[in-house]
Design a protein around this motif. Structure first.
Motif, mmCIF file in Angstrom:
data_model
loop_
_atom_site.group_PDB
_atom_site.id
_atom_site.type_symbol
_atom_site.label_atom_id
_atom_site.label_comp_id
_atom_site.label_asym_id
_atom_site.label_seq_id
_atom_site.Cartn_x
_atom_site.Cartn_y
_atom_site.Cartn_z
ATOM 1 N N UNK A 1 0.817 -1.307 -0.060
ATOM 2 C CA UNK A 1 -0.155 -0.141 0.113
ATOM 3 C C UNK A 1 1.021 1.345 0.100
ATOM 4 N N UNK A 2 2.085 1.201 0.672
ATOM 5 C CA UNK A 2 2.880 2.489 0.778
ATOM 6 C C UNK A 2 3.670 2.474 -0.347
ATOM 7 N N UNK A 3 3.885 1.754 -1.051
ATOM 8 C CA UNK A 3 4.557 1.896 -2.461
ATOM 9 C C UNK A 3 6.120 1.729 -2.471
ATOM 10 N N UNK A 4 6.744 2.744 -1.421
ATOM 11 C CA UNK A 4 8.054 2.599 -1.645
ATOM 12 C C UNK A 4 8.775 1.518 -1.048
ATOM 13 N N UNK A 5 8.242 0.581 -0.189
ATOM 14 C CA UNK A 5 8.758 -0.447 0.340
ATOM 15 C C UNK A 5 9.168 -1.520 -0.703
ATOM 16 N N UNK A 6 8.194 -1.795 -1.673
ATOM 17 C CA UNK A 6 8.755 -2.667 -2.811
ATOM 18 C C UNK A 6 9.961 -2.451 -3.532
ATOM 19 N N UNK A 7 10.289 -1.275 -3.306
ATOM 20 C CA UNK A 7 11.688 -0.841 -3.851
ATOM 21 C C UNK A 7 12.931 -1.289 -3.150
ATOM 22 N N UNK A 8 12.511 -1.371 -1.774
ATOM 23 C CA UNK A 8 13.653 -1.928 -0.836
ATOM 24 C C UNK A 8 13.769 -3.115 -0.677
ATOM 25 N N UNK A 9 12.995 -4.290 -1.095
ATOM 26 C CA UNK A 9 13.035 -5.435 -0.983
ATOM 27 C C UNK A 9 13.272 -6.428 -2.347
ATOM 28 N N UNK A 10 13.971 -7.565 -2.041
ATOM 29 C CA UNK A 10 14.420 -8.367 -3.110
ATOM 30 C C UNK A 10 13.464 -9.299 -3.501
ATOM 31 N N UNK A 11 12.575 -9.752 -2.295
ATOM 32 C CA UNK A 11 11.538 -10.832 -2.537
ATOM 33 C C UNK A 11 10.356 -10.574 -1.462
ATOM 34 N N UNK A 12 9.213 -11.079 -1.790
ATOM 35 C CA UNK A 12 8.293 -10.875 -0.836
ATOM 36 C C UNK A 12 7.364 -12.144 -0.473
ATOM 37 N N UNK A 13 7.126 -12.015 1.082
ATOM 38 C CA UNK A 13 6.656 -13.189 1.478
ATOM 39 C C UNK A 13 4.967 -12.837 1.890
ATOM 40 N N UNK A 14 4.255 -13.284 1.650
ATOM 41 C CA UNK A 14 2.758 -13.038 1.968
ATOM 42 C C UNK A 14 2.114 -14.135 2.990
ATOM 43 N N UNK A 15 1.660 -13.796 4.043
ATOM 44 C CA UNK A 15 0.895 -14.607 5.192
ATOM 45 C C UNK A 15 -0.668 -14.290 4.993
ATOM 46 N N UNK A 16 -1.156 -15.291 4.425
ATOM 47 C CA UNK A 16 -2.699 -15.431 3.846
ATOM 48 C C UNK A 16 -3.611 -15.969 4.787
ATOM 49 N N UNK A 17 -4.691 -15.693 5.023
ATOM 50 C CA UNK A 17 -5.802 -16.541 5.734
ATOM 51 C C UNK A 17 -7.175 -16.355 4.860
ATOM 52 N N UNK A 18 -8.207 -16.844 5.211
ATOM 53 C CA UNK A 18 -9.356 -16.637 4.545
ATOM 54 C C UNK A 18 -10.277 -15.417 5.226
ATOM 55 N N UNK A 19 -11.055 -14.838 4.371
ATOM 56 C CA UNK A 19 -11.559 -13.755 4.998
ATOM 57 C C UNK A 19 -12.395 -13.810 6.220
#
Length: 206
Positions: free
Chosen positions: A120-138
């Motif tokens: 959402x904040x945008x700038x953080x994507x440019x600081x990381x090499x890879x992304x891990x997402x923790x997900x669950x059902x709604x």
């Protein structure tokens, strides 16, 4: 070279639990939520800017930020959230960059930036090499948030709606940790990721 992972998810999806396991495994964690509190602590320019922008009624008697009252305002009024983000985002970004510079100077092999609003904040994507997402059902996400923060269903949904939909985050992730089952199943996924990448000491996880 320091490999930088971004750890994110939706609010109340279990990201903090995963982050703690990574910390126990010996991986340095840069916690954006913790830094968000640091930059608005009493006596900081961030807190003064909030008081000036929103009014002193959003401060408690001891001079600390009334986070609940401010949250009630910004999570129901997107324009007010934008005003708050304009104050805090640059301050948090500066702190994250400072920590990253320190870890790189120490030649730390891997660092995790734990950030619930990484996308959402945008700038953080440019600081990381890879992304891990923790997900669950709604339904699980909403129920956990209501129980954890003592929120009504409407307030919980308003906070969830302020973030990107989880399926959108999952589509952009390099690794997804499914937290819809029990805690043992979630831990097994984290251990597998650590072992596969030879990150940390998995026997330290509790």
């Amino acid at each position: 070279m320091t490999e930088v992972w971004g750890l994110t998810g939706g609010i109340a999806t279990g990201k903090s639990t995963v982050s703690e396991w990574l910390r126990q495994a010996g991986i340095p964690i840069i916690d954006a939520d913790t830094l968000a509190r640091v930059v608005v602590a009493p006596g900081t320019p961030g807190l003064q800017a909030i008081a000036t922008t929103f009014g002193s009624e959003y401060l408690q008697a001891d001079g600390t930020l009334d986070r609940h009252r401010l949250g009630q305002l910004v999570f129901h009024h997107p324009d007010q959230l934008e005003r708050l983000d304009a104050i805090t985002t640059p301050l948090i970004q500066a702190e994250i960059r400072r920590y990253l510079a320190d870890y790189r100077a120490q030649r730390v092999p891997v660092v995790v930036i734990d950030a619930p609003t990484l996308f959402e904040v945008g700038y953080l994507q440019h600081l990381v090499d890879h992304i891990m997402v923790v997900a669950t059902s709604a339904p699980h996400q909403k129920a956990r948030l209501m129980a954890r923060n003592q929120l009504s269903a409407a307030d919980a949904q308003a906070r969830i709606d302020r973030q990107w939909p989880l399926d959108r985050k999952v589509a952009l992730a390099d690794v997804v940790i499914d937290n819809d089952g029990d805690i043992t199943q979630t831990r097994q996924q984290v251990v597998k990721w650590l072992d596969t990448n030879k990150f940390g000491k998995t026997n330290q996880l509790k």
